[in-house]
Design a protein around this motif. Structure first.
Motif, PDB file in Angstrom:
ATOM      1  N   ARG A 258       0.899  -1.182  -0.053  1.00 59.71           N
ATOM      2  CA  ARG A 258       0.030  -0.047  -0.098  1.00 59.71           C
ATOM      3  C   ARG A 258       0.897   1.181  -0.041  1.00 59.71           C
ATOM      4  O   ARG A 258       1.899   1.115   0.531  1.00 59.71           O
ATOM      5  CB  ARG A 258      -0.923  -0.066   1.167  1.00 59.71           C
ATOM      6  N   LYS A 259       0.554   2.226  -0.679  1.00 61.72           N
ATOM      7  CA  LYS A 259       1.410   3.551  -0.779  1.00 61.72           C
ATOM      8  C   LYS A 259       1.955   3.946   0.564  1.00 61.72           C
ATOM      9  O   LYS A 259       3.129   4.459   0.485  1.00 61.72           O
ATOM     10  CB  LYS A 259       0.503   4.610  -1.749  1.00 61.72           C
ATOM     11  N   ILE A 260       1.248   4.024   1.493  1.00 58.78           N
ATOM     12  CA  ILE A 260       1.983   4.451   2.761  1.00 58.78           C
ATOM     13  C   ILE A 260       2.872   3.789   3.464  1.00 58.78           C
ATOM     14  O   ILE A 260       3.863   4.199   3.783  1.00 58.78           O
ATOM     15  CB  ILE A 260       0.692   4.725   3.749  1.00 58.78           C
TER      16      ILE A 260
ATOM     17  N   ILE B 200      -1.237  13.415  -5.707  1.00 59.13           N
ATOM     18  CA  ILE B 200      -1.868  12.907  -4.513  1.00 59.13           C
ATOM     19  C   ILE B 200      -2.296  11.782  -4.677  1.00 59.13           C
ATOM     20  O   ILE B 200      -2.955  11.338  -5.789  1.00 59.13           O
ATOM     21  CB  ILE B 200      -2.772  13.900  -3.962  1.00 59.13           C
ATOM     22  N   LYS B 201      -1.745  10.782  -3.870  1.00 57.13           N
ATOM     23  CA  LYS B 201      -2.480   9.090  -4.248  1.00 57.13           C
ATOM     24  C   LYS B 201      -2.957   8.648  -2.915  1.00 57.13           C
ATOM     25  O   LYS B 201      -2.285   8.520  -1.910  1.00 57.13           O
ATOM     26  CB  LYS B 201      -1.153   8.432  -4.784  1.00 57.13           C
ATOM     27  N   PRO B 202      -4.245   8.236  -3.105  1.00 63.83           N
ATOM     28  CA  PRO B 202      -5.040   7.624  -1.927  1.00 63.83           C
ATOM     29  C   PRO B 202      -4.288   6.381  -1.760  1.00 63.83           C
ATOM     30  O   PRO B 202      -3.788   5.598  -2.382  1.00 63.83           O
ATOM     31  CB  PRO B 202      -6.385   7.277  -2.363  1.00 63.83           C
TER      32      PRO B 202
ATOM     33  N   GLN C 224      -5.070   1.864 -10.530  1.00 65.19           N
ATOM     34  CA  GLN C 224      -5.270   2.351 -11.609  1.00 65.19           C
ATOM     35  C   GLN C 224      -5.716   3.749 -11.807  1.00 65.19           C
ATOM     36  O   GLN C 224      -6.555   4.276 -12.296  1.00 65.19           O
ATOM     37  CB  GLN C 224      -6.597   1.490 -12.080  1.00 65.19           C
ATOM     38  N   GLY C 225      -4.971   4.538 -11.189  1.00 61.84           N
ATOM     39  CA  GLY C 225      -4.994   6.030 -11.285  1.00 61.84           C
ATOM     40  C   GLY C 225      -6.157   6.532 -10.302  1.00 61.84           C
ATOM     41  O   GLY C 225      -6.394   7.854 -10.363  1.00 61.84           O
ATOM     42  N   ASP C 226      -6.972   5.643  -9.751  1.00 66.70           N
ATOM     43  CA  ASP C 226      -8.178   6.049  -8.848  1.00 66.70           C
ATOM     44  C   ASP C 226      -7.756   7.072  -7.851  1.00 66.70           C
ATOM     45  O   ASP C 226      -6.930   6.903  -6.925  1.00 66.70           O
ATOM     46  CB  ASP C 226      -8.766   4.639  -8.180  1.00 66.70           C
TER      47      ASP C 226
ATOM     48  N   TYR D  39       6.041  15.500  -7.995  1.00 65.76           N
ATOM     49  CA  TYR D  39       5.715  15.252  -9.204  1.00 65.76           C
ATOM     50  C   TYR D  39       6.654  15.307 -10.178  1.00 65.76           C
ATOM     51  O   TYR D  39       7.480  16.327 -10.085  1.00 65.76           O
ATOM     52  CB  TYR D  39       4.333  16.048  -9.876  1.00 65.76           C
ATOM     53  N   ILE D  40       7.099  14.215 -10.775  1.00 66.44           N
ATOM     54  CA  ILE D  40       8.225  14.327 -11.643  1.00 66.44           C
ATOM     55  C   ILE D  40       7.928  15.057 -13.064  1.00 66.44           C
ATOM     56  O   ILE D  40       7.226  14.467 -13.685  1.00 66.44           O
ATOM     57  CB  ILE D  40       8.736  12.930 -12.122  1.00 66.44           C
ATOM     58  N   HIS D  41       8.455  16.180 -13.165  1.00 67.10           N
ATOM     59  CA  HIS D  41       7.760  17.108 -14.414  1.00 67.10           C
ATOM     60  C   HIS D  41       8.553  16.826 -15.350  1.00 67.10           C
ATOM     61  O   HIS D  41       8.271  17.635 -16.434  1.00 67.10           O
ATOM     62  CB  HIS D  41       7.303  18.602 -13.837  1.00 67.10           C
TER      63      HIS D  41
ATOM     64  N   LEU E  37      -1.009  10.874 -16.618  1.00 68.03           N
ATOM     65  CA  LEU E  37      -1.123   9.655 -15.831  1.00 68.03           C
ATOM     66  C   LEU E  37      -0.923   8.561 -17.050  1.00 68.03           C
ATOM     67  O   LEU E  37      -1.655   8.562 -17.929  1.00 68.03           O
ATOM     68  CB  LEU E  37      -2.335   9.577 -15.102  1.00 68.03           C
ATOM     69  N   THR E  38      -0.159   7.658 -16.843  1.00 69.98           N
ATOM     70  CA  THR E  38       0.184   6.678 -17.706  1.00 69.98           C
ATOM     71  C   THR E  38      -0.641   5.280 -17.559  1.00 69.98           C
ATOM     72  O   THR E  38      -0.535   4.294 -18.259  1.00 69.98           O
ATOM     73  CB  THR E  38       1.639   6.157 -17.723  1.00 69.98           C
ATOM     74  N   ASN E  39      -1.670   5.266 -16.470  1.00 72.09           N
ATOM     75  CA  ASN E  39      -2.390   4.063 -16.520  1.00 72.09           C
ATOM     76  C   ASN E  39      -2.933   3.681 -17.607  1.00 72.09           C
ATOM     77  O   ASN E  39      -3.792   4.266 -18.111  1.00 72.09           O
ATOM     78  CB  ASN E  39      -3.444   4.333 -15.318  1.00 72.09           C
ATOM     79  N   TYR E  40      -3.070   2.092 -17.830  1.00 70.49           N
ATOM     80  CA  TYR E  40      -3.809   1.776 -18.823  1.00 70.49           C
ATOM     81  C   TYR E  40      -5.072   1.874 -18.895  1.00 70.49           C
ATOM     82  O   TYR E  40      -5.853   2.195 -20.042  1.00 70.49           O
ATOM     83  CB  TYR E  40      -3.115   0.136 -19.031  1.00 70.49           C
TER      84      TYR E  40
ATOM     85  N   LEU F 246       7.619   4.297  -8.965  1.00 71.96           N
ATOM     86  CA  LEU F 246       6.309   4.979  -8.800  1.00 71.96           C
ATOM     87  C   LEU F 246       5.519   4.267  -7.862  1.00 71.96           C
ATOM     88  O   LEU F 246       4.993   4.582  -6.849  1.00 71.96           O
ATOM     89  CB  LEU F 246       5.578   4.908  -9.940  1.00 71.96           C
ATOM     90  N   GLU F 247       5.482   2.942  -8.057  1.00 70.16           N
ATOM     91  CA  GLU F 247       4.849   2.003  -7.016  1.00 70.16           C
ATOM     92  C   GLU F 247       5.088   0.651  -7.397  1.00 70.16           C
ATOM     93  O   GLU F 247       5.726   0.282  -8.584  1.00 70.16           O
ATOM     94  CB  GLU F 247       3.325   2.158  -7.045  1.00 70.16           C
ATOM     95  N   VAL F 248       4.864  -0.181  -6.481  1.00 73.30           N
ATOM     96  CA  VAL F 248       5.017  -1.796  -6.614  1.00 73.30           C
ATOM     97  C   VAL F 248       3.754  -2.403  -6.439  1.00 73.30           C
ATOM     98  O   VAL F 248       2.869  -1.868  -5.410  1.00 73.30           O
ATOM     99  CB  VAL F 248       6.006  -2.255  -5.773  1.00 73.30           C
TER     100      VAL F 248
HETATM  101  P1  ADP Z   1      -1.980   3.848  -9.212  1.00 70.32           P
HETATM  102  O1  ADP Z   1      -1.722   2.765  -8.041  1.00 70.32           O
HETATM  103  O2  ADP Z   1      -3.292   4.466  -8.887  1.00 70.32           O
HETATM  104  O3  ADP Z   1      -1.571   3.477 -10.551  1.00 70.32           O
HETATM  105  P2  ADP Z   1       0.846   5.045  -9.265  1.00 70.32           P
HETATM  106  O4  ADP Z   1       1.404   5.645  -8.128  1.00 70.32           O
HETATM  107  O5  ADP Z   1       1.035   4.155 -10.138  1.00 70.32           O
HETATM  108  O6  ADP Z   1      -0.846   5.231  -8.729  1.00 70.32           O
HETATM  109  O7  ADP Z   1       0.341   6.663 -10.023  1.00 70.32           O
HETATM  110  C1  ADP Z   1      -0.581   6.492 -11.318  1.00 70.32           C
HETATM  111  C2  ADP Z   1       0.357   7.201 -12.439  1.00 70.32           C
HETATM  112  O8  ADP Z   1       0.380   8.616 -11.904  1.00 70.32           O
HETATM  113  C3  ADP Z   1       1.613   6.697 -12.975  1.00 70.32           C
HETATM  114  O9  ADP Z   1       1.373   5.805 -13.769  1.00 70.32           O
HETATM  115  C4  ADP Z   1       2.294   7.698 -13.244  1.00 70.32           C
HETATM  116  O10 ADP Z   1       2.082   7.957 -14.856  1.00 70.32           O
HETATM  117  C5  ADP Z   1       1.812   8.971 -12.617  1.00 70.32           C
HETATM  118  N1  ADP Z   1       2.746   9.214 -11.529  1.00 70.32           N
HETATM  119  C6  ADP Z   1       2.511   8.626 -10.146  1.00 70.32           C
HETATM  120  N2  ADP Z   1       3.609   9.003  -9.425  1.00 70.32           N
HETATM  121  C7  ADP Z   1       4.115  10.285  -9.995  1.00 70.32           C
HETATM  122  C8  ADP Z   1       5.088  11.060  -9.810  1.00 70.32           C
HETATM  123  N3  ADP Z   1       5.893  11.006  -8.641  1.00 70.32           N
HETATM  124  N4  ADP Z   1       5.756  11.879 -10.815  1.00 70.32           N
HETATM  125  C9  ADP Z   1       5.140  11.866 -12.079  1.00 70.32           C
HETATM  126  N5  ADP Z   1       4.263  11.279 -12.327  1.00 70.32           N
HETATM  127  C10 ADP Z   1       3.676  10.328 -11.554  1.00 70.32           C
END
Ligand code: ADP
Length: 764
Positions: A230-232, A285-287, A292-294, A321-323, A379-382, A477-479
């Motif tokens: 989980r993200k936290i 901000i990520k809950p 899936q970007g929810d 945010y990685i800009h 957001l790159t989520n499929y 970004l996450e696992v």
């Molecule tokens: P989820 O589990 O909801 O997919 P992620 O942490 O994977 O959450 O974030 C969703 C998308 O947001 C990632 O696929 C990526 O494209 C974008 N993203 C997440 N964190 C960052 C970040 N720190 N900087 C830039 N883009 C991000």
């Protein structure tokens, strides 16, 4: 050729064969691991008939897309109940397998009566796999081995002698298709509705606890993995490592945990802005527990946080945010890599040589107030981008909105990018992340599968989501604990009519990952491999698989590459928290607890001789209460009382800081570890001074006497030991005065254990 040249060459050869030196390993890491050796044209051709490329109209585009996971988990539920009776397995013809596993599979869509959902068979699934994953591996068994797997007759004999490996797929959910294909390729035996007697392997779709009645074999999930990822929790685990190894762990963006760190976040951002007015950072901000970007959104000012609303604030992570991401065709993309954790003890990690790249569907622009809500750009989520009209489903593995990672690397290589370095940095990121997760996973593992009790062993495929920055540095970004293993995608063939059609890119990557995971987990293979030297094991795992009628067929070479223990030398010094965890587990006992009571903590202090006249046991109790309380307030959902691992680590850092004031934190901690380990070792040798205190419980006695391996004891080159065993800790200045009597009266209550609930979604 000059004599000198010959000499140097011989020396080099000798160095290579002796396997000496970290530098050599580092070089190997770069040489070995690059997956792009040839252009994508060499990737197996998937017939066009297999995947009609079709664009799907966005059916319900939304900025936050809150409903996505709901409808998907419904589908997941449906799949749970679709276990069909197992067909007799058709003989394999070369590498082509015809699968009709899905035909007639009932799927309900109660939430949308007008939509008809048909599921098509996956058709020709595995053409050309051998070519894609490489050629068959030559195997060189030691001479004393009586069976030569290259000898067809011998291989047949072996195949006939062995019973096929059995796999319980009843709980496989969305992985089912890829799993079925893999089992067929291996000629193993599938049990789609479970089996009365034990299976060799149990494939769960969500959690270790999908089936709690398993007492043997192997399960494809670790207890606690969902919780840890989980993200936290991931942020906390990485952050602990960042405290000790800031440079090594700078691949994770700066993050704050909400709501508890809102104030800190606000203050730090305003200070940064005050320092440099041109700074206009963006945050994402990520809950917690989202996927899936929810519920994800971007902000530029802490005041824009939506989660701070009354007392019921949503647990989330706010992250820098990685800009400046790396762009291809002006589009932002991320990388999904599959990683197998084969075992925790000893730690074994494999990385899939092939992964996926998932592209945004709107050209990228650096964040501005105007474009913050453009999810198809940021957001790159499929699952989000597939709803865009711009999403391109492609038959090719190197174009479209979802491509193989190797095709992206090839493209980068053609532009002169040093892809060996990129790949080596990614491997390093993966190993370090897993090292950060292992300590807590070991606590979960011991609680669910206590040593000495019957239980399965575990392995798990994880989905790493990685972003490449413009400067090519990989960022985690996450696992995902449950990465999607779907190999088909939904397609609207006519208005309101959906079909599942095969997705060649997903199939290409995911079937290989599952099949090779199974190969590595083959119980017979595991047993026989351990009798070979490490360097031969990987090679041997490409040996002919067992199974009736296999006829000695050689499978493609492994798409999974071992990276740990292969690179132990470079990374073992990072395993400091694991050593602290070994102490924690030792004093926790083996009763299935995950929290240390005050008595256990006192026993730890006494046995490690950390108290004296300046640091009394009363002060120890105050420390226990203080730290435990703080963590209890940070983990409001937690239903178990006592000191968890994170609180113990914090207390340990505190003790180390008090004792070794003048050193940097990392050395303080390592020095205290050495003191503790030396004390416990003495006691193991029967040092009378190390006898257990009178209040130690019998479980503690047992756990103290059982030796545990201590990871990462290889001393880091930079570390200078400065421990002075007799040196006393001075009394801490703690804020919650409590009497020791109060602490011990809490002992029983603190030991009351309520098992945590295990919830988790399958990512799609
Ligand atoms: P989820 O589990 O909801 O997919 P992620 O942490 O994977 O959450 O974030 C969703 C998308 O947001 C990632 O696929 C990526 O494209 C974008 N993203 C997440 N964190 C960052 C970040 N720190 N900087 C830039 N883009 C991000």
């Amino acid at each position: 050729m000059s004599d000198h040249y010959v000499k140097v060459k011989v020396q080099l050869e000798q160095m290579k064969s002796s396997g000496e030196g970290v530098e050599k390993e580092e070089a190997d890491m770069i040489e070995d691991e690059v997956l792009v050796a040839s252009p994508p044209a060499s990737v197996s051709p998937i017939p066009a008939s297999c995947t009609p490329a079709a664009q799907r109209e966005p059916s319900k585009t939304s900025v936050t897309c809150r409903n996505q996971s709901k409808s998907r988990s419904k589908l997941g539920k449906d799949e749970k109940n679709t276990g069909t009776k197992q067909d007799s397995v058709p003989a394999l013809q070369g590498t082509i397998v015809a699968s009709n596993a899905n035909s007639g599979k009932p799927v309900n869509r109660k939430d949308n009566e007008q939509q008809t959902l048909q599921i098509k068979g996956t058709g020709k699934m595995l053409q050309g796999k051998t070519e894609t994953n490489g050629n068959a591996v030559p195997i060189h068994l030691p001479e004393d081995n009586k069976v030569d797997p290259h000898n067809k007759e011998d291989a047949n004999k072996v195949a006939k002698r062995r019973k096929p490996v059995t796999v319980d797929t009843f709980k496989a959910k969305t992985s089912l298709e890829a799993l079925k294909l893999s089992i067929r390729q291996l000629k193993w035996k599938e049990f789609p509705v479970g089996r009365r007697s034990a299976c060799d392997i149990y494939w769960h779709g969500v959690s270790f606890h999908d089936n709690d009645n398993i007492i043997s074999g192997q399960v494809n999930k670790f207890p606690g993995m969902i919780e840890m990822l989980r993200k936290i929790n991931l942020t906390r685990a990485v952050r602990t490592m960042q405290e000790l190894f800031p440079e090594e762990y700078n691949f994770y963006p700066r993050s704050w945990i909400l709501p508890e760190e809102y104030q800190l976040f606000s203050t730090q951002i305003s200070l940064a802005k005050d320092g440099d007015v041109s700074q206009k950072p963006t945050f994402i901000i990520k809950p917690d527990g989202g996927s899936q970007g929810d519920g994800i959104y971007l902000i530029r000012d802490p005041g824009d946080l939506r989660v701070i609303a009354g007392s019921h604030t949503k647990q989330s992570v706010v992250q820098e945010y990685i800009h400046k991401p790396l762009l291809i065709d002006k589009l932002k993309f991320d990388i999904r890599l599959y990683v197998l954790v084969k075992s925790l003890e000893p730690l074994e990690i494999y990385i899939a040589k092939e992964g996926l790249s998932r592209f945004c569907t709107e050209p990228y622009q650096e964040p501005s107030q105007k474009n913050l809500s453009h999810v198809f750009m940021h957001l790159t989520n499929y699952s989000l981008n597939v709803q865009s009209g711009n999403f391109v489903h492609s038959d090719s593995l190197s174009s479209g909105s979802k491509r193989t990672f190797s095709s992206v690397l090839y493209r980068l290589a053609s532009k002169g990018v040093d892809i060996k370095k990129v790949w080596s940095d990614i491997i390093s990121l993966v190993i370090k992340t897993i090292i950060a997760l292992v300590p807590e996973l070991k606590v979960y593992y011991q609680a669910d599968i206590p040593p000495g009790k019957p239980g399965p062993t575990c392995f798990q495929i994880l989905g790493f989501d990685i972003l490449l920055m413009k400067n090519l540095k990989p960022v985690l970004l996450e696992v995902n604990a449950n990465p999607s293993m779907r190999i088909e995608h939904e397609q609207e063939v006519s208005p309101g009519v959906f079909e599942y059609v095969p997705s060649p890119v997903d199939e290409e990557v995911k079937v290989g990952v599952i099949r090779d995971t199974l190969r590595l987990m083959d119980p017979a293979q595991k047993k026989s491999l351990t009798s070979y030297p490490e360097h031969q094991q990987e090679e041997l795992s490409g040996s002919p698989v067992r199974g009736a009628g296999e006829e000695g067929r050689v499978l493609p070479s492994m798409c999974l590459k071992q990276v740990f223990p292969k690179y132990t030398k470079q990374f073992s010094y990072l395993r400091t928290v694991e050593r602290i965890t070994a102490l924690f587990l030792r004093f926790l006992g083996v009763k299935g607890n995950m929290r240390l009571g005050p008595t256990g903590f006192r026993t730890f202090i006494r046995n490690c001789k950390l108290s004296n006249s300046h640091f009394s046991m009363a002060t120890v109790d105050i420390l226990y209460i203080d730290v435990t309380r703080r963590w209890a307030s940070m983990l409001p959902g937690s239903r178990e009382a006592g000191m968890g691992l994170q609180a113990f680590v914090e207390a340990f850092f505190y003790l180390a800081q008090r004792r070794f004031k003048s050193l940097p934190l990392r050395e303080q901690v390592v020095s205290l570890l050495e003191v503790c380990e030396a004390q416990l070792e003495n006691q193991g040798r029967g040092d009378p001074g190390g006898a257990l205190p009178e209040d130690s419980t019998s479980s503690t006695r047992r756990s103290v006497s059982c030796g545990r391996t201590q990871p990462g004891r290889t001393v880091h080159p930079h570390h200078v030991s400065t421990s002075t065993p007799g040196q006393a800790l001075s009394a801490p200045q703690l804020c919650s005065p409590a009497t020791p009597r109060r602490a011990s009266s809490q002992d029983y209550r603190l030991h009351q254990r309520l098992r945590p609930t295990h919830k988790g979604n399958v990512e799609n």
